[in-house]
Enzyme design. Sequence first.
Site, short mmCIF file in Angstrom:
data_model
loop_
_atom_site.label_atom_id
_atom_site.label_comp_id
_atom_site.label_asym_id
_atom_site.label_seq_id
_atom_site.Cartn_x
_atom_site.Cartn_y
_atom_site.Cartn_z
N HIS A 125 0.84 -1.19 0.00
CA HIS A 125 0.00 0.00 0.00
C HIS A 125 0.88 1.25 0.00
O HIS A 125 2.02 1.22 0.42
CB HIS A 125 -0.97 0.03 1.18
N HIS A 167 0.97 5.35 1.05
CA HIS A 167 0.41 6.42 1.86
C HIS A 167 0.55 7.73 1.09
O HIS A 167 1.65 8.08 0.66
CB HIS A 167 1.18 6.58 3.17
#
Length: 138
Positions: free
Chosen positions: A102, A104
């Site tokens: 992922h 950010h």
Amino acid sequence: MTYDASNIFAKIIRGELPAHKVYEDGQALVMMDIFPQSRGHVLVIPKAQSRNLLDADPAALSAVIPLVQKVAQAVKQVTGADGIRLAQFNEAPAGQTVFHLHFHIIPVYEGVPIGAHAGGRADDAELAALAGEIAAAL
């Protein structure tokens, strides 16, 4: 290390857990970080299974990076941030706490320090409102 399909992001992608979704398509899910480092902190999560950047399929990366850019632009526009920090952690010693790749997207505001990674939980109503505003800007 191997990918664990029981991680929290995999469960969110499968619809087993709730999230403040900003955007979703066949390749990725974009959602608000419930433990934001600043107002407007979002996560871009590829749906392809990988622990992190180190074991990700290059094709999955190629598909998601333009979305990371587009979301960063929308977050900056909606929040009025002075800049954007992009963070991505690989393995626990580097700060990774959820072992599903992922990215950010963290808005940065002049003179305002960034909060700690995985710090305090945000207000759900504010997250929902921001998710809607960012989605509209996309």
